[in-house]
Structure formats: C-alpha cells, structure tokens
Design a protein around this motif. Structure first.
Motif, PDB file in Angstrom:
ATOM      1  N   VAL A 153      14.469  19.510 -11.908  1.00 24.49           N
ATOM      2  CA  VAL A 153      13.446  20.392 -11.327  1.00 24.49           C
ATOM      3  C   VAL A 153      13.069  19.913  -9.927  1.00 24.49           C
ATOM      4  O   VAL A 153      12.944  20.719  -8.987  1.00 24.49           O
ATOM      5  CB  VAL A 153      12.204  20.449 -12.242  1.00 24.49           C
ATOM      6  N   ILE A 154      12.900  18.586  -9.787  1.00 23.22           N
ATOM      7  CA  ILE A 154      12.557  18.050  -8.454  1.00 23.22           C
ATOM      8  C   ILE A 154      13.682  18.338  -7.460  1.00 23.22           C
ATOM      9  O   ILE A 154      13.444  18.751  -6.303  1.00 23.22           O
ATOM     10  CB  ILE A 154      12.281  16.533  -8.549  1.00 23.22           C
ATOM     11  N   GLY A 155      14.927  18.126  -7.900  1.00 24.16           N
ATOM     12  CA  GLY A 155      16.062  18.350  -7.010  1.00 24.16           C
ATOM     13  C   GLY A 155      16.198  19.800  -6.587  1.00 24.16           C
ATOM     14  O   GLY A 155      16.386  20.105  -5.382  1.00 24.16           O
ATOM     15  N   ILE A 156      16.097  20.722  -7.553  1.00 28.77           N
ATOM     16  CA  ILE A 156      16.239  22.155  -7.237  1.00 28.77           C
ATOM     17  C   ILE A 156      15.084  22.637  -6.355  1.00 28.77           C
ATOM     18  O   ILE A 156      15.276  23.395  -5.393  1.00 28.77           O
ATOM     19  CB  ILE A 156      16.312  22.982  -8.537  1.00 28.77           C
ATOM     20  N   SER A 157      13.862  22.170  -6.674  1.00 27.04           N
ATOM     21  CA  SER A 157      12.694  22.568  -5.862  1.00 27.04           C
ATOM     22  C   SER A 157      12.850  22.076  -4.437  1.00 27.04           C
ATOM     23  O   SER A 157      12.519  22.788  -3.471  1.00 27.04           O
ATOM     24  CB  SER A 157      11.406  22.000  -6.490  1.00 27.04           C
ATOM     25  N   GLY A 158      13.357  20.846  -4.262  1.00 26.17           N
ATOM     26  CA  GLY A 158      13.567  20.293  -2.926  1.00 26.17           C
ATOM     27  C   GLY A 158      14.604  21.070  -2.146  1.00 26.17           C
ATOM     28  O   GLY A 158      14.507  21.193  -0.921  1.00 26.17           O
ATOM     29  N   TRP A 159      15.594  21.606  -2.836  1.00 24.74           N
ATOM     30  CA  TRP A 159      16.627  22.411  -2.180  1.00 24.74           C
ATOM     31  C   TRP A 159      16.026  23.679  -1.580  1.00 24.74           C
ATOM     32  O   TRP A 159      16.403  24.098  -0.487  1.00 24.74           O
ATOM     33  CB  TRP A 159      17.706  22.747  -3.206  1.00 24.74           C
ATOM     34  N   TYR A 160      15.082  24.268  -2.316  1.00 27.50           N
ATOM     35  CA  TYR A 160      14.469  25.514  -1.844  1.00 27.50           C
ATOM     36  C   TYR A 160      13.359  25.251  -0.823  1.00 27.50           C
ATOM     37  O   TYR A 160      13.232  25.983   0.166  1.00 27.50           O
ATOM     38  CB  TYR A 160      13.901  26.304  -3.032  1.00 27.50           C
ATOM     39  N   TYR A 161      12.539  24.209  -1.084  1.00 23.64           N
ATOM     40  CA  TYR A 161      11.401  23.960  -0.186  1.00 23.64           C
ATOM     41  C   TYR A 161      10.905  22.540  -0.453  1.00 23.64           C
ATOM     42  O   TYR A 161      10.286  22.265  -1.480  1.00 23.64           O
ATOM     43  CB  TYR A 161      10.299  24.990  -0.439  1.00 23.64           C
ATOM     44  N   TRP A 162      11.148  21.624   0.492  1.00 18.73           N
ATOM     45  CA  TRP A 162      10.908  20.205   0.231  1.00 18.73           C
ATOM     46  C   TRP A 162       9.452  19.840  -0.109  1.00 18.73           C
ATOM     47  O   TRP A 162       9.226  18.901  -0.894  1.00 18.73           O
ATOM     48  CB  TRP A 162      11.420  19.357   1.402  1.00 18.73           C
ATOM     49  N   PRO A 163       8.410  20.517   0.418  1.00 19.25           N
ATOM     50  CA  PRO A 163       7.050  20.144   0.008  1.00 19.25           C
ATOM     51  C   PRO A 163       6.813  20.287  -1.511  1.00 19.25           C
ATOM     52  O   PRO A 163       5.997  19.558  -2.099  1.00 19.25           O
ATOM     53  CB  PRO A 163       6.164  21.106   0.805  1.00 19.25           C
ATOM     54  N   LEU A 164       7.496  21.252  -2.128  1.00 20.07           N
ATOM     55  CA  LEU A 164       7.361  21.404  -3.588  1.00 20.07           C
ATOM     56  C   LEU A 164       7.836  20.132  -4.290  1.00 20.07           C
ATOM     57  O   LEU A 164       7.168  19.616  -5.198  1.00 20.07           O
ATOM     58  CB  LEU A 164       8.180  22.607  -4.073  1.00 20.07           C
ATOM     59  N   ALA A 165       8.988  19.631  -3.876  1.00 20.44           N
ATOM     60  CA  ALA A 165       9.541  18.418  -4.477  1.00 20.44           C
ATOM     61  C   ALA A 165       8.635  17.219  -4.220  1.00 20.44           C
ATOM     62  O   ALA A 165       8.436  16.368  -5.101  1.00 20.44           O
ATOM     63  CB  ALA A 165      10.940  18.155  -3.939  1.00 20.44           C
ATOM     64  N   LEU A 166       8.072  17.147  -3.027  1.00 14.50           N
ATOM     65  CA  LEU A 166       7.199  16.025  -2.684  1.00 14.50           C
ATOM     66  C   LEU A 166       5.977  15.983  -3.591  1.00 14.50           C
ATOM     67  O   LEU A 166       5.586  14.912  -4.105  1.00 14.50           O
ATOM     68  CB  LEU A 166       6.775  16.145  -1.223  1.00 14.50           C
ATOM     69  N   LEU A 167       5.354  17.149  -3.802  1.00 15.70           N
ATOM     70  CA  LEU A 167       4.188  17.194  -4.692  1.00 15.70           C
ATOM     71  C   LEU A 167       4.557  16.807  -6.129  1.00 15.70           C
ATOM     72  O   LEU A 167       3.797  16.119  -6.816  1.00 15.70           O
ATOM     73  CB  LEU A 167       3.556  18.581  -4.652  1.00 15.70           C
ATOM     74  N   LEU A 168       5.720  17.269  -6.574  1.00 15.18           N
ATOM     75  CA  LEU A 168       6.162  16.923  -7.934  1.00 15.18           C
ATOM     76  C   LEU A 168       6.409  15.416  -8.060  1.00 15.18           C
ATOM     77  O   LEU A 168       6.076  14.801  -9.078  1.00 15.18           O
ATOM     78  CB  LEU A 168       7.440  17.687  -8.296  1.00 15.18           C
ATOM     79  N   VAL A 169       7.002  14.831  -7.007  1.00 17.66           N
ATOM     80  CA  VAL A 169       7.246  13.384  -7.017  1.00 17.66           C
ATOM     81  C   VAL A 169       5.929  12.614  -7.098  1.00 17.66           C
ATOM     82  O   VAL A 169       5.845  11.558  -7.724  1.00 17.66           O
ATOM     83  CB  VAL A 169       8.049  12.968  -5.751  1.00 17.66           C
ATOM     84  N   ILE A 170       4.876  13.134  -6.461  1.00 20.15           N
ATOM     85  CA  ILE A 170       3.564  12.474  -6.505  1.00 20.15           C
ATOM     86  C   ILE A 170       2.936  12.600  -7.895  1.00 20.15           C
ATOM     87  O   ILE A 170       2.307  11.665  -8.404  1.00 20.15           O
ATOM     88  CB  ILE A 170       2.631  13.077  -5.428  1.00 20.15           C
ATOM     89  N   ILE A 171       3.107  13.757  -8.521  1.00 17.09           N
ATOM     90  CA  ILE A 171       2.455  14.034  -9.807  1.00 17.09           C
ATOM     91  C   ILE A 171       2.872  13.041 -10.888  1.00 17.09           C
ATOM     92  O   ILE A 171       2.029  12.427 -11.556  1.00 17.09           O
ATOM     93  CB  ILE A 171       2.777  15.466 -10.292  1.00 17.09           C
ATOM     94  N   PHE A 172       4.170  12.872 -11.079  1.00 15.13           N
ATOM     95  CA  PHE A 172       4.664  12.126 -12.245  1.00 15.13           C
ATOM     96  C   PHE A 172       4.184  10.671 -12.288  1.00 15.13           C
ATOM     97  O   PHE A 172       3.600  10.238 -13.285  1.00 15.13           O
ATOM     98  CB  PHE A 172       6.193  12.202 -12.297  1.00 15.13           C
ATOM     99  N   PRO A 173       4.427   9.858 -11.250  1.00 10.11           N
ATOM    100  CA  PRO A 173       3.969   8.462 -11.327  1.00 10.11           C
ATOM    101  C   PRO A 173       2.450   8.333 -11.402  1.00 10.11           C
ATOM    102  O   PRO A 173       1.928   7.441 -12.068  1.00 10.11           O
ATOM    103  CB  PRO A 173       4.527   7.833 -10.042  1.00 10.11           C
ATOM    104  N   THR A 174       1.739   9.242 -10.701  1.00  7.33           N
ATOM    105  CA  THR A 174       0.270   9.181 -10.724  1.00  7.33           C
ATOM    106  C   THR A 174      -0.244   9.459 -12.140  1.00  7.33           C
ATOM    107  O   THR A 174      -1.119   8.741 -12.655  1.00  7.33           O
ATOM    108  CB  THR A 174      -0.336  10.192  -9.742  1.00  7.33           C
TER     109      THR A 174
END
Length: 605
Positions: A153-174
């Motif tokens: 999901v992070i990879g596909i979201s980043g392909w379409y629009y990188w801010p989406l992937a960035l927010l997802l990357v922040i969510i999980f570890p937090t």
C-alpha cells in the motif's frame, strides 16, 4: 517478543506449517491487492463510456467482473487453506508444549510439589499454553499478510502521490510505539490477575477433590467466599487495566483518524484538480481502507501478544527449573521395563545402609539427624515413633524422592544420590498410608505396578490381598470403574487394592507405610497373612499402626526427635524401658490419657 521467539524455537519442528502459512499469507495479500486494480480498471472503463470519451465493449466489463470474481474466489480458498494449516499447527504446538510441560513436571524433584498446589500447576498449564498457542495461530495467519499489505500500500500510494506514502510511513511506527508504551503498564496488571486466577483455580481443584470433607465440616460458604475473593480482585484489576488501555486507545485512534482525514482530503482534492481519474481515486480509497485494517488490528495483535508473553513467562519459569537428573534419565529411558530387578550378590549381608543421614524439607529445620542404620537381606524391620517423627520421611529417602542434606543412603551397594532410579524403584514395592488409586478399572489399578501382568496374575494378587471376594461382587468385576482416586470404593477396599498392587510387583524390598491402617480387624488379618507370605525372603520395612503387626519382626527401630533412640528385637525393647516398652504398657492400660498418648505414636489398640 523474546518469549514468543523462544516458543517458536521450542517448536521448530513445525516449520513446514509456518512456511505453508507464510506462503498462503503472501498469496492472500497479492489477491487482495489485485482487487482494487480490477475495480479501478472497471470504473475508468464505465466512466469513459458514460462520458462518451471512449466506448468500452460490454465484454470488457464482463471480463473485469470475471477477474474480480476469480481473485476473490482464489483469496477465499487460500484463506481457508491457511486457516487449516493454522489450526493444525496450533494444536500440534499445544501438544508439544503440553507434553514438554508434563515431562518437566515428572522430572522435577519432589520438593517442588511440596510447595505447589496441584490446581495451580494445572491452571498454569491450561492458561499459559492456551494463550501462547492462540497468539501464535493468530500471529501466523495475520502478521505476514499485514506486513505485505502495508508495504504494498505504501509503495503503490507513493507511485501515485508521494505525500500519501509519507503520511502512511509516519502512521505505522508512531502507532506501534504508542501501543508498546501502553503495554508495559498493562502487563503488570495482567501478571497480578494471573496470580489470583491461579490461586483460585488451585483451591478449586483441592475443594472438588475433597468435597466430602468440605461438606462434612460445613465449609461450603467459606470456600465459596475465598474463591470469590480472588476472582473479585481480578475485576478491580481488569477495570483499571481496561480503563487505561481504552483511554490510550482513544488517543491512538484519534491520531489515526486525524491522519486519515488528511489522506482522504488530499485524494479528493487531487481528483478535483484532474490529477487523478475517478478510477485512480477509487483505487487509492480502497488502498487507504486496506491500510486502516492492519493499523486497527495492531491493538488486537498487541493485546493478544501481551497475554501470550505473560503466559509464556509462567511456562518458562517452570521449564527453567533444575530437574532431578536421575529422574530425567528415567523419563528419557527407552527400556520401559516394569519388571523387578534382581539384587546383586555382594560381600556382606547389608542391603540397605543409612550413614550419618540428616534431612529437612526445603526452608525447614531437620526432620532427621545423624541416622545410622544397616538393614540385612531378608530382614523385617519395624519403625516406631511419634507422629511426624520422620518414619515416612525415612522411607521417602530410601525411594530416592529426596536427597539427604548430609550423609548418604546406600541400597544394594548403590548410593541413592547417584543411582539409576528406574533400577532402584523397580526393586521396591510400596503400600502407602493413603491408597493413592487412579481413575480407571480395578484391574488397571492393581496392574499399575506391572502393566504387562496377565489377568490371572492380577487375580492371584487380589486373592492374596483379600480383595478378590469384594471385586467379584461388582457388576463388571475387575473391569469396574472406581472413579477419581477410587471414589466408589470404601477405605478398606481401596487399601486392599493397593496391597494387591504391591503384591503383584513382587519386588525384593517391601515398604509398608501403615499398610493396613484402613482395614477392620477381620480384613487386616486376612491381608496380613498375605503380606506375611510376601515378606518371606524379602527385606521388609514396616511402619505399623498396631503393635500386634510388628511383634514378629526381626528388629524394631524407635525414633525420637528425629534421631534413632533404640534398635533391637521386640523382646529386647520390651524390657528396655524405652519407647516400645512404654507403648506396650500404654496399650494394656484402660485410661483415656494413655489411649491418647498411643495416638501420638500413630498406634491404635
């Protein structure tokens, strides 16, 4: 998680199941991720046709529907294959862990059981292993799917629009960090709850096992109150634990909702701006939904993991206890021999020697001090002393149930502390003060000392023990079920079966720990006649509750304050003025005080 990995290492033989589950998880993730792309393609095709941008043939839409159906059907099949593997794996794991726990208990020294409630041991087994296997089953079926889905999901979201992937990357570890911080305090409450549950369960087992005693003394209300007290404590602990967990969950989920608000807002705005097609928007919305699921499931995973970790701590505490190495060798033995071992031919007549033996139970003062005694082959020796004076403890040392604090016990030339327990105990026949029978049939209980014995041998042993007549009166005879601990039998019947069990073993050394204490006078005479025949040519150690049963022994050993007071023949000690002489005079007395004094020595007139 270290405890979980210890469980995985302990059950490494299940790796084919782990591998199969991981493969199924990967395939499930792939088919789950395929569905949003199929729906995206169908959505764009339909929108283009409706808007007149591009005419899409009906067959294309049908194939999109077929592809979606195929992906969902494949996912359903793989999900159930993975579920099957998880079910079998968890049951195999339960079997492995339970068997190892039972094996560990069997090789622990007797001192461990002196300080543990039976019910607590059983509760710990059920609770710990159930929680661990439930977690591993859930973990194996969901963890890899969650990881693969999240990364995709992070990879596909980043392909379409990188801010989406960035927010997802922040969510999980937090979110994971907030959950782990919550769990630290949670586990303290869980450990306290487990402690109270184990105590209550231990008492429950004791009460049910001795419910007749409870009823006889009218203690039902008291026992129920004690049981409720411990479980009521768990309610208060659960309230505090749950309140804390759910307050933190509100904070975690509030943070999650805020981030996903931003994610969906960006998707909608980018679609309005023409950066995304309607199909792209549908795809990204579905991907965000797929991202929500593993994050939301994380709390449940952590919650289940915490219970497993708390349970595994109790499990490994027992597994890490030092075993009795001789008992460990006995359990590991492949011989499985139940036959009595013949005695060696040694120079000298001494078969058993207690040399400067001192013993005390763990954390307690010595029960026995400076015991020096030699027992000759074929000799019959009786032990007399006050209740709690160490008579039965002396026999327990002879069986190798405990090691002396000082000195040594030698049997047939072997020092017990380093002797082969299987060989040692095969040479000893035992009749306990408590009959100690098992659920099952009468024949099975008699044959417990020699499982390979024939029915004819079982019957002959019962006849010698004066048990055959009452056994035959049961509807199923020797195949009659006797209930837990012989509940359906009278005290005298249970004791006669225990005597038959010792007779069947036909061991060269015989220990009779008040063997006829539960019999009436008539039955005792009949059983004693059988025991007299059994003792011929054998070394017999007798703790008796009637002086008449030891009048024909070769020697009497009297114990006083944990020490040997006198050793001699019945005639010698009758004239010595010591304990035995005193007991004889008390037995002839009609005074109540003298009768009471006799009972202090476990002697009845």
């Amino acid at each position: 998680m270290k405890s979980i990995f210890r469980i995985m290492r302990a059950t490494h033989t299940l790796w084919p199941y782990y591998t199969g589950i991981i493969v199924c998880s990967i395939l499930m993730s792939v088919t789950s991720l395929a569905s949003p792309f199929i729906i995206k393609g169908a959505t764009d095709a339909v929108v283009n046709s409706v808007n007149g941008t591009e005419q899409t043939p009906m067959s294309v839409i049908v194939w999109f529907a077929v592809a979606y159906f195929a992906a969902q059907l494949f996912n359903t099949v793989i999900t159930n294959v993975g579920g099957f593997l998880g079910d079998v794996m968890s049951q195999k794991m339960r079997t492995i862990l339970s068997t190892r726990y039972f094996e560990k208990l069997l090789v622990l020294p007797q001192s461990y059981f002196d300080s543990e409630l039976t019910g607590t041991i059983i509760s710990r087994l059920n609770r710990s292993i159930t929680e661990v296997t439930n977690f591993v089953k859930m973990f194996s079926n969901t963890f890899f799917t969650m990881i693969i889905t999240t990364i995709a999901v992070i990879g596909i979201s980043g392909w379409y629009y990188w801010p989406l992937a960035l927010l997802l990357v922040i969510i999980f570890p937090t979110y994971l960090w907030l959950t782990s911080k919550t769990s630290e305090k949670w586990q303290v409450w869980e450990a306290e709850k487990n402690k109270n549950i184990d105590i209550a369960s231990g008492r429950f087992n004791e009460v049910i096992g001795q419910v007749r005693v409870v009823k006889s003394f009218g203690q039902e209300r008291r026992e129920l109150g004690l049981f409720k007290k411990h479980f009521n404590k768990t309610i208060g602990l659960t309230q505090a634990q749950s309140s804390f967990w759910h307050r933190m969950d509100v904070a975690r989920r509030g943070f999650l909702d805020l981030v996903f608000f931003g994610l969906y807002l960006m998707i909608f705005l980018r679609t309005l701006a023409g950066d995304f097609t309607i199909g792209d928007m549908v795809l990204l919305i579905q991907l965000m939904g797929m991202a929500v699921q593993p994050i939301s499931s994380l709390s449940w995973v952590v919650d289940t993991a915490q219970r497993a970790i708390a349970g595994s701590k109790d499990y490994f505490e027992v597994m890490e206890l030092a075993p009795d190495q001789r008992a460990l060798a006995l359990v590991a033995s492949t011989s499985g021999s139940q036959k009595s071992q013949p005695l060696k031919t040694l120079a000298g007549d001494d078969l058993i020697r207690f040399e400067n033996v001192a013993f005390g139970y763990e954390g307690e003062a010595n029960v026995l001090n400076d015991i020096n005694l030699s027992v000759k082959r074929g000799e019959k020796i009786a032990f007399v002393g006050e209740s709690g004076g160490g008579k039965s403890t002396l026999m327990a040392l002879l069986e190798g149930l405990y090691d002396p604090r000082d000195g040594k016990v030698v049997v047939d030339g072997d020092v017990i502390e380093s002797a082969d327990l299987e060989k040692l105990r095969s040479r000893i026949g035992m009749v306990f003060q408590d009959a100690s029978l098992f659920s099952g049939t009468i024949a099975e209980n008699i044959a417990y000392s020699r499982p390979e014995a024939t029915r004819e041998e079982i019957i002959r042993a019962a006849e010698k023990a004066n048990a055959h007549a009452f056994i035959e009166k049961f509807a199923d005879g020797y195949d009659s079920l006797i209930g837990e601990r012989g509940l359906k039998l009278s005290g005298g019947q249970k004791q006669r079966i225990a005597v038959a069990r010792a007779i069947l073993k036909d061991a060269p050394i015989l220990i009779l720990d008040e063997a006829t204490s539960a019999l009436d006078t008539k039955a005792e005479r009949a059983v004693q006649a059988g025991l007299d025949k059994l003792m011929v040519g054998r070394t017999s150690l007798i703790i008796a509750h009637r002086l008449s049963t030891i009048s024909a022994v070769d020697r009497i050993v009297t114990l006083k304050d944990g020490n040997i007071d006198e050793v001699g023949t019945p005639d010698e000690l009758a004239r010595s003025g010591g304990i035995y002489a005193e007991l004889l005079s008390l037995q002839d007395s009609g005074k109540k005080a003298d009768k009471k004094r006799l009972k202090n020595y476990d002697i009845v007139s």
